[in-house]
Design an enzyme around this catalytic site. Structure first.
Site, short mmCIF file in Angstrom:
data_model
loop_
_atom_site.label_atom_id
_atom_site.label_comp_id
_atom_site.label_asym_id
_atom_site.label_seq_id
_atom_site.Cartn_x
_atom_site.Cartn_y
_atom_site.Cartn_z
N HIS A 31 12.54 -5.22 -0.54
CA HIS A 31 12.98 -5.71 -1.84
C HIS A 31 14.20 -6.61 -1.70
O HIS A 31 14.34 -7.59 -2.43
CB HIS A 31 13.32 -4.53 -2.76
CG HIS A 31 12.13 -3.82 -3.30
ND1 HIS A 31 12.00 -3.47 -4.63
CD2 HIS A 31 10.99 -3.39 -2.70
CE1 HIS A 31 10.85 -2.86 -4.82
NE2 HIS A 31 10.22 -2.79 -3.66
N GLN A 356 12.09 -10.57 12.66
CA GLN A 356 10.65 -10.71 12.62
C GLN A 356 10.21 -12.17 12.53
O GLN A 356 9.19 -12.56 13.08
CB GLN A 356 10.07 -9.92 11.45
CG GLN A 356 8.56 -9.90 11.41
CD GLN A 356 8.01 -8.76 10.61
OE1 GLN A 356 7.97 -7.62 11.07
NE2 GLN A 356 7.60 -9.04 9.39
N HIS A 371 1.71 -2.74 8.86
CA HIS A 371 1.49 -1.79 7.76
C HIS A 371 1.06 -2.51 6.49
O HIS A 371 0.73 -1.88 5.51
CB HIS A 371 2.76 -1.00 7.50
CG HIS A 371 3.91 -1.83 7.01
ND1 HIS A 371 4.36 -2.95 7.68
CD2 HIS A 371 4.70 -1.73 5.91
CE1 HIS A 371 5.36 -3.49 7.01
NE2 HIS A 371 5.60 -2.77 5.94
N TRP A 374 4.21 -6.62 1.89
CA TRP A 374 3.96 -7.98 1.42
C TRP A 374 4.78 -9.01 2.17
O TRP A 374 4.28 -10.09 2.52
CB TRP A 374 4.22 -8.05 -0.08
CG TRP A 374 3.85 -9.36 -0.72
CD1 TRP A 374 4.63 -10.10 -1.57
CD2 TRP A 374 2.61 -10.08 -0.62
NE1 TRP A 374 3.96 -11.23 -2.00
CE2 TRP A 374 2.71 -11.24 -1.43
CE3 TRP A 374 1.42 -9.86 0.08
CZ2 TRP A 374 1.68 -12.18 -1.55
CZ3 TRP A 374 0.39 -10.79 -0.05
CH2 TRP A 374 0.53 -11.92 -0.85
N ASN A 375 6.06 -8.72 2.45
CA ASN A 375 6.88 -9.66 3.20
C ASN A 375 6.26 -9.94 4.57
O ASN A 375 6.13 -11.09 5.00
CB ASN A 375 8.30 -9.13 3.38
CG ASN A 375 9.08 -9.12 2.09
OD1 ASN A 375 8.72 -9.79 1.13
ND2 ASN A 375 10.15 -8.35 2.06
N SER A 376 5.90 -8.87 5.27
CA SER A 376 5.32 -9.02 6.61
C SER A 376 4.03 -9.81 6.56
O SER A 376 3.76 -10.65 7.43
CB SER A 376 5.06 -7.64 7.23
OG SER A 376 6.28 -6.98 7.53
N GLU A 379 4.74 -13.52 5.93
CA GLU A 379 5.34 -14.10 7.13
C GLU A 379 4.29 -14.32 8.22
O GLU A 379 4.29 -15.34 8.91
CB GLU A 379 6.47 -13.19 7.64
CG GLU A 379 7.69 -13.22 6.72
CD GLU A 379 8.64 -12.06 6.94
OE1 GLU A 379 8.41 -11.28 7.91
OE2 GLU A 379 9.59 -11.91 6.15
N ASP A 395 1.27 -0.63 -2.27
CA ASP A 395 0.44 -1.83 -2.37
C ASP A 395 -0.30 -2.17 -1.09
O ASP A 395 -1.14 -3.07 -1.06
CB ASP A 395 1.32 -3.02 -2.78
CG ASP A 395 2.46 -3.27 -1.80
OD1 ASP A 395 2.86 -2.33 -1.08
OD2 ASP A 395 2.97 -4.40 -1.75
N GLN A 396 -0.01 -1.45 0.00
CA GLN A 396 -0.53 -1.82 1.32
C GLN A 396 -2.06 -1.80 1.42
O GLN A 396 -2.63 -2.71 2.03
CB GLN A 396 0.11 -0.93 2.38
CG GLN A 396 1.61 -1.12 2.50
CD GLN A 396 2.31 -0.01 3.26
OE1 GLN A 396 1.66 0.79 3.96
NE2 GLN A 396 3.63 0.06 3.13
#
Length: 491
Positions: A31, A356, A371, A374-376, A379, A395-396
């Site tokens: 977040h 990352q 996992h 959303w950020n990962s 990216e 959300d995953q």
């Protein structure tokens, strides 16, 4: 970082006449980073705009460990940072239990109210509050102080749509089929989704603990959205979810996508965890192109000893070089013992934390075992890295569906009945995604296509930046205190 005294001499003087956005974020890595990025983008719209990012005290201390006074306000020269107390300032676990929730909400309300009062006393009154989801105390604060509020939805638009329709006519249908993971539900504007692809909190078999707390908090959020009709800013790209965004317009007329990915912004990126001192970038430099498996499960999930053993087995079976992030926090004695007794990683390197963006942009990375935060995910898409998804909660599962079935840029490993990622299955999917087969080649090509699309959208930025400017100008108008403007906006 500049000290508090220097805040009065920041980019512009006379702050009491300037629009001031207070961005309040849940104090976890997933977040904080998009909230910081949003605040910095708002501040860049116009020299008169002032932005402050606020997270709970424990997170603020980890973000700025070198401050003389750990809870003081600070700045990076573009935006300010000020903490609020959620009643658990010394906690190491950022997510409160159900029993702690009411106390945390009250403490957050009082502390954020005090923050707003202090900022006003310093000549920087808040004219708009922007909060990341699942922060019900911020709704209370906005009502008390009469400050316009916007919601920053830092998950995909598809997840926003799933939650919205759950609370608007589909709750009973989903609940009655939650025990059948293969059962499909068709929500307005979305392709059919299996139960196992919905956000986990919507299909939990029990209604206790964290799941119940999240469902209750989100119900309050959507009731607020229905009643007050705030602007909802979605952290996504038009190239990724254009159809879903259009489909949500009849339900959320003020929904705007503001996705943004700029590699240059990494320099200002906040890390709640300290990066490992090991020379992992030099190690990556020594590896062949697209040969390395990068594995990281984000900033919340921790490992059991059994899970570590399974993943280690899978990585060894794959017989490829790997870079594996295992955070220091949350390790119990069994995990520490396993890592201490397994220091000879024949093919790879285990580290505590990394940058990352640097890792994913490295030419040696061949796939990302993720996992599906959303950020990962964004990216990984932005650097054209195919994914092996191992979603766990929230959300995953929905993001894993988007990766595997809608965008087709990865594959998925399903956990066993105990929630464990089995090593043989992990090795199988890694071998598939890294292999020379035709399907994997097409996945890699699509991943590279998304890289180009996201780069072009972020470089041009017309649509997302236009959305952000529409939001900023609307909220600046509301923040001038005109009740007629406020009524006109809400009506």
């Amino acid at each position: 970082m500049a000290d508090t005294a220097n805040l009065q001499h920041s980019r512009s003087n006379g702050h009491d006449h300037h629009p001031h956005f207070l961005v309040v974020a849940y104090g976890i890595q997933s977040h904080v980073n998009p909230a910081q990025d949003l605040a910095r983008r708002l501040a860049s719209i116009d020299a008169s705009v002032v932005c402050t990012l606020s997270v709970h005290v424990a997170a603020h201390r980890r973000m700025f460990p070198s401050l003389a006074s750990p809870d003081e306000e600070t700045t990076d020269g573009v935006i300010s940072y000020v903490p609020f107390s959620d009643g658990y300032d010394d906690r190491t676990e950022p997510i409160p239990t159900e029993d702690e929730s009411a106390r945390s909400r009250g403490a957050s309300f009082r502390s954020l109210s005090s923050v707003i009062s202090r900022l006003a006393a310093r000549g920087r009154p808040v004219t708009c509050i922007v909060c990341t989801m699942a922060l019900p105390a911020v709704l209370d604060v906005a009502r008390k102080h009469g400050v316009p509020l916007a919601v920053f939805w830092n998950q995909p638009a598809t997840v926003l749509a799933a939650y919205y329709h759950y609370y608007h006519g589909y709750k009973d249908l989903i609940a009655s089929n939650a025990f059948d993971p293969a059962c499909e539900v068709t929500l307005p504007g979305l392709q059919p989704l299996r139960m196992q692809c919905l956000p986990s909190f919507l299909v939990e078999k029990t209604s206790i603990g964290l799941s119940k707390m999240v469902i209750d908090d989100f119900q309050e959020l959507f009731e607020f959205i229905d009643r007050e009709k705030p602007m909802v800013l979605v952290n996504t790209f038009n190239e990724l979810e254009a159809t879903t965004l259009v489909a949500m317009q009849p339900y959320l007329k003020e929904v705007l996508f503001i996705g943004h990915f700029a590699r240059s912004s990494a320099r200002a990126r906040i890390h709640i965890f300290q990066k490992d001192k090991k020379s992992y970038m030099e190690w990556l430099d020594a590896q062949q192109e697209r040969s390395v498996i990068y594995i990281s499960f984000g900033s919340v999930l921790t490992y059991s000893k059994q899970q570590l053993q399974e993943i280690a087995q899978g990585l060894e079976e794959s017989d490829r070089p790997y870079l594996w992030v295992v955070r220091k926090d949350g390790r119990d004695e069994e995990v520490e013992s396993f890592l201490a007794n397994n220091t000879d990683h024949r093919n790879g390197m285990v580290i505590e934390w990394c940058d990352q963006l640097d890792v994913l942009s490295h030419s040696s990375i061949g796939c990302f075992v993720t996992h599906c935060g959303w950020n990962s995910t964004v990216e990984s898409l932005a650097f054209g890295v195919p994914m092996v998804t191992v979603p766990n909660w929230s959300d995953q599962p929905t993001i894993a569906y988007l990766v595997e079935e809608k965008w087709r840029v990865g594959t998925r490993v399903y956990r066993d009945d105990q929630g464990i990622i089995v090593g043989t299955q992990l090795a199988k999917e890694i071998d598939f995604i890294m292999g020379d087969n035709e399907v994997a080649s097409k996945i890699r090509q699509r991943a590279n296509d998304f890289k180009q699309k996201i780069h072009e959208e972020a470089t041009r930025g017309e649509k997302s930046e236009m959305s952000l400017q529409i939001f900023a100008k609307t909220m600046i108008g509301l923040g001038k205190g005109s009740q007629s403007n406020l009524r006109a906006y809400k009506n």
